[in-house]
Design an enzyme around this catalytic site. Structure first.
Site, PDB file in Angstrom:
ATOM      1  N   GLU A 122     -10.497   6.583   4.832  1.00 43.01           N
ATOM      2  CA  GLU A 122      -9.374   6.144   5.666  1.00 43.01           C
ATOM      3  C   GLU A 122      -9.456   6.779   7.061  1.00 43.01           C
ATOM      4  O   GLU A 122     -10.547   7.006   7.572  1.00 43.01           O
ATOM      5  CB  GLU A 122      -8.048   6.430   4.947  1.00 43.01           C
ATOM      6  CG  GLU A 122      -8.015   5.713   3.589  1.00 43.01           C
ATOM      7  CD  GLU A 122      -6.690   5.845   2.847  1.00 43.01           C
ATOM      8  OE1 GLU A 122      -5.647   6.010   3.486  1.00 43.01           O
ATOM      9  OE2 GLU A 122      -6.715   5.767   1.613  1.00 43.01           O
ATOM     10  N   ASP A 147       0.865  -1.171   0.000  1.00 35.99           N
ATOM     11  CA  ASP A 147       0.000   0.000   0.000  1.00 35.99           C
ATOM     12  C   ASP A 147       0.910   1.232   0.000  1.00 35.99           C
ATOM     13  O   ASP A 147       2.144   1.134  -0.018  1.00 35.99           O
ATOM     14  CB  ASP A 147      -0.977  -0.044   1.184  1.00 35.99           C
ATOM     15  CG  ASP A 147      -2.211   0.836   0.944  1.00 35.99           C
ATOM     16  OD1 ASP A 147      -2.177   1.705   0.052  1.00 35.99           O
ATOM     17  OD2 ASP A 147      -3.215   0.666   1.663  1.00 35.99           O
TER      18      ASP A 147
HETATM   19  C1  BGC Z   1      -5.262   2.967   0.437  1.00 35.47           C
HETATM   20  C2  BGC Z   1      -5.509   1.902  -0.596  1.00 35.47           C
HETATM   21  C3  BGC Z   1      -5.470   2.495  -1.974  1.00 35.47           C
HETATM   22  C4  BGC Z   1      -4.171   3.252  -2.182  1.00 35.47           C
HETATM   23  C5  BGC Z   1      -4.072   3.902  -3.535  1.00 35.47           C
HETATM   24  C6  BGC Z   1      -4.045   3.789   0.110  1.00 35.47           C
HETATM   25  O1  BGC Z   1      -3.935   4.858   0.964  1.00 35.47           O
HETATM   26  O2  BGC Z   1      -5.096   2.361   1.694  1.00 35.47           O
HETATM   27  O3  BGC Z   1      -6.744   1.280  -0.350  1.00 35.47           O
HETATM   28  O4  BGC Z   1      -5.620   1.483  -2.929  1.00 35.47           O
HETATM   29  O5  BGC Z   1      -4.054   4.256  -1.217  1.00 35.47           O
HETATM   30  O6  BGC Z   1      -4.927   4.959  -3.645  1.00 35.47           O
HETATM   31  C1  BGC Z   2      -3.946   9.635  -2.253  1.00 33.27           C
HETATM   32  C2  BGC Z   2      -4.766   8.447  -1.857  1.00 33.27           C
HETATM   33  C3  BGC Z   2      -4.029   7.686  -0.857  1.00 33.27           C
HETATM   34  C4  BGC Z   2      -3.641   8.564   0.315  1.00 33.27           C
HETATM   35  C5  BGC Z   2      -2.766   7.800   1.256  1.00 33.27           C
HETATM   36  C6  BGC Z   2      -3.671  10.475  -1.041  1.00 33.27           C
HETATM   37  O1  BGC Z   2      -2.931  11.575  -1.374  1.00 33.27           O
HETATM   38  O2  BGC Z   2      -4.614  10.384  -3.192  1.00 33.27           O
HETATM   39  O3  BGC Z   2      -5.047   7.621  -2.931  1.00 33.27           O
HETATM   40  O4  BGC Z   2      -4.814   6.622  -0.443  1.00 33.27           O
HETATM   41  O5  BGC Z   2      -2.972   9.728  -0.112  1.00 33.27           O
HETATM   42  O6  BGC Z   2      -2.559   8.486   2.451  1.00 33.27           O
END
Ligand code: BGC
Ligand code: BGC
Length: 739
Positions: free
Chosen positions: A508, A306
């Site tokens: 998140e 991730d």
């Molecule tokens: C998330 C994932 C996601 C990734 C890409 C991460 O922060 O936990 O679920 O696929 O970002 O966007």
């Molecule tokens: C991204 C997300 C990702 C996240 C992780 C964002 O800036 O756009 O896709 O999941 O950061 O913390």
């Protein structure tokens, strides 16, 4: 040897279609091996490197929405041989249209193909967790928690297939879905991304989603990603990305089954959990990534990290002594590709140095790259790296609206309907109250256009709840109010009121909550309307059960509409006015108050004198009413080894056709470890005309009842132990004996 290969190749050519016949998989593996043999270490390491598209634009440092920047492309793609690029939440092209996406991914692809010695295509990935959700104008489907409420894996398959067609139309071949984490705690910010709290229901929905995305052997679909492997949904106090203490028994029985189902469905990739399990970050766990996933579960695809999670092993977890050490740990644990995501050049250099220093074996690199290249071949990327951007808008904009409406229709759960208030008829005037009735962001939830949900000032196409009601209300006058005093005044003259409440969107950790409460202004509107005594329908737009027991108690009818997406307004209206007979059933438990959390129906027997040690939710797992009166009778069950054939008569004694969902539960009556009173082993979703009865038969596995044997430290794979079992459906139960 060479002669034999040549002869085989010739035979293939003559028989044309050898690839398809022999399974694209094995021949893709062979081609991956052949390519691997020609690659330098630097080229191989590039394949293990996944960067964000933001690292290819602006100042190459990430975080900006800007056109692609040649100097960034040069450094990352030509210089470091980076083999994969992603758009995270909201990382759209400046012109966020399907055609704009296709032009952006084509440009990346063209650059990579032209500047790599061996012309290896890029694998481009995106989060498509409810449709192609970053793309303005793409149809947004219900989030997984709502899809799970349909108990309809065929529908989940079709929704994923529709999303795959949109994703592919924009030149993308890889999606970070399905979330296969089992919901445990309503406080967790990603609760709505799950298919609910039951491992069997989750497995069915997740595996159907994998098949829907990937289509027939990847040829027309996209690769799915089972995420977030594993234990992500069980963090302390529901706080995203914190340690989860999970006994290995529970890990095996509850958390692993959906991932095992995804692997059986042939999922192309698996994303690791950012958090830690039992004090070990999953990205550093050889036990979880290699022994369990690639070993015991037999996963043949590749493991992607991730977001920035290798670096986290060092700078957040302090498990590693340096970033280099973190890379060594993760790759040796079984990580195949790193979502770096901002500086692929730096990551790649470090990996190369680690291999030269003997800290990462060459064989581990080869294994990772073979897995990655095999998928690229299976996806047909070498043959067709680009897409026709001129077709993208027509393919995506406004597509799949009928399917989205059906998905939203089926997802609505009728939780309460005192006195048969619904479906509404004969109402001369209807009050629609609450700001959520026109709030598109709230009906779509997180991961929509933006990472945290629809950004201010952006208006994706959608039917709001108010618009849906207006379109369906016929001759009834519809009055809309959002302020408490005005809403109460209008309620006094209305025949009925629909109060729409909605949760603020988020994603998140930013969507974690301690209260699962509604904002005070929304509570005030609902109280004001209910206080007038007007018959009130409460419509809830939310990704989790909300702790609003008093509002639910005073409402005559309650509809849980989840995060229904583009067609949410039509779907809610369909149910309110009886065009659709509600068939949704809760895929989760609805607690009475936050203090009961975490609460699932899988409570273990206990010797507590406290009544709350039993299962006393506001609405149990599986709850959901309809406008019909369904009956079940004549349950039969017979065993064949570890399978049971269950048959049951189902009937519709009500006045309206509809779909009934009949859960089938089982229990080991004497098990060597504690087991819940019942666990889902199957379900039947059946359409019944008014007055119709049918007998439905299903062959089910008893595997959902398997337990990890052994004392407190039990850790092995679950087994179905011999002994007496009870099978339950409707109000009936029947005993069988496993030998
Ligand atoms: C998330 C994932 C996601 C990734 C890409 C991460 O922060 O936990 O679920 O696929 O970002 O966007
Ligand atoms: C991204 C997300 C990702 C996240 C992780 C964002 O800036 O756009 O896709 O999941 O950061 O913390």
């Amino acid at each position: 040897m060479a002669e034999r290969v040549r002869a085989l190749l010739l035979l293939c050519l003559l028989l044309s279609g050898c690839t398809a016949a022999s399974g694209a998989g094995s021949s893709a593996g062979g081609r991956a091996d052949a390519l691997l043999a020609r690659m330098t270490l630097a080229e191989k390491v590039g394949q293990m490197t996944l960067i964000s598209v933001s690292a290819l634009r602006g100042n190459c440092l990430g975080g900006q929405i800007a056109p692609l920047q040649p100097s960034c492309l040069q450094a990352e793609l030509a210089g470091a041989h980076v083999g994969a690029v992603l758009s995270g939440g909201g990382e759209a092209p400046p012109d966020n249209t399907p055609a704009g996406w296709a032009r952006m991914t084509n440009a990346v692809q063209r650059y990579a193909m032209a500047h790599s010695r061996l012309h290896i295509p890029i694998l481009y990935g995106v989060d498509a967790v409810h449709g192609h959700n970053n793309v303005l104008g793409a149809t947004i489907f219900p989030h997984n928690i709502g899809l799970a409420a349909t108990w309809d894996p065929t529908l989940a398959h079709d929704v994923a297939a529709a999303a795959a067609s949109d994703v592919r139309a924009t030149g993308i071949h890889w999606v970070y879905a399905p979330v296969s984490d089992v919901a445990r705690d309503i406080r967790w910010g990603r609760y709505y991304e799950t298919f609910g709290e039951d491992p069997y229901l989750d497995s069915q929905m997740a595996a159907a989603t994998v098949r829907g995305f990937q289509g027939n052997n990847f040829s027309s679909g996209v690769s799915a990603t089972a995420k977030h492997y594993v234990g992500y949904s069980g963090p302390q106090r529901g706080l995203d990305r914190t340690n989860a203490d999970i006994p290995l028994r529970t890990l095996q029985q509850v958390y692993l089954p959906p991932f095992a189902a995804d692997v059986r469905a042939g999922v192309g990739t698996v994303m690791a959990n950012s958090g830690a399990v039992n004090g070990i970050p999953v990205h550093a766990s050889h036990y979880l990534l290699t022994d369990t996933l690639k070993g015991r579960l037999g996963f043949k695809g590749f493991v992607v990290t991730d977001w920035q999670d290798i670096e986290s092993l060092y700078d957040r977890y302090h498990l590693a002594t340096s970033y280099d050490d973190a890379i060594r740990l993760a790759i040796n644990a079984g990580v195949d590709m790193s979502m770096v995501p901002d500086n692929g050049v730096d990551f790649a250099h470090r990996v190369i140095a680690l291999v030269h220093a003997g800290k990462i074996p060459q064989s581990r690199i080869d294994d990772a790259v073979r897995r990655i290249l095999t998928l690229k071949y299976r996806l047909g990327l070498f043959a067709h790296p680009e897409v026709n951007a001129a077709l993208a808008d027509a393919a995506v904009l406004g597509a799949h609206r009928t399917l989205a409406r059906r998905a939203a229709d089926e997802s609505v759960v009728l939780l309460k309907n005192d006195g048969g208030l619904l479906p509404l008829h004969g109402v001369h005037s209807l009050l629609v109250a609450g700001e959520a009735a026109t709030n598109v962001a709230e009906q779509m939830g997180g991961w929509t256009i933006g990472w945290q949900g629809v950004p201010a000032g952006v208006s994706p196409p959608a039917v709001t709840i108010l618009a849906g009601i207006r379109a369906a209300a016929g001759r009834a006058a519809v009055i809309a109010e959002t302020a408490p005093v005005k809403a109460a005044a209008a309620a006094r003259h209305a025949g009925a009121a629909v109060v729409v409440v909605g949760e603020k969107p988020g994603a998140e950790g930013l969507a974690d909550t301690e209260t699962a409460a509604l904002p005070a202004d929304q509570v005030a509107v609902a109280q004001a309307v209910e206080g007038t005594g007007v018959p009130t329908v409460l419509v809830i737009l939310s990704g989790r059960p909300l702790m609003i027991s008093p509002l639910i108690r005073r409402a005559r009818a309650v509809l849980m509409a989840w995060l229904p997406g583009t067609e949410g307004g039509d779907a809610v209206a369909d149910v309110l006015f009886g065009k659709v007979n509600p068939s949704g059933r809760l895929p989760v438990t609805w607690p009475r108050r936050i203090g009961q959390v975490p609460l699932t129906y899988m409570q273990l027997p206990n010797t507590s004198a406290d009544p709350d040690a039993e299962y006393h939710p506001l609405f149990p797992f599986g709850a959901g009413l309809s406008y019909s009166l369904y009956t079940t009778n004549g349950l039969q069950a017979s065993l064949h080894g570890r399978d049971v054939t269950v048959s049951i008569g189902v009937g519709n004694a009500g006045p309206m056709a509809g779909d009934d969902v009949v859960p089938i539960y089982g229990r080991a009556d004497a098990a060597p470890v504690l087991v819940p009173d019942k666990l889902l082993i199957g379900f039947i979703r059946v359409h019944l005309a008014a007055g119709q009865t049918r007998t439905v038969t299903r062959r089910l596995s008893l595997q959902p009842l398997a337990v990890v044997t052994g004392d407190v430290g039990g850790s092995g794979p679950p087994v179905v132990v011999p002994g007496p079992y009870t099978i339950m459906a409707g109000s009936e139960q029947i005993g069988v004996t496993v030998r």
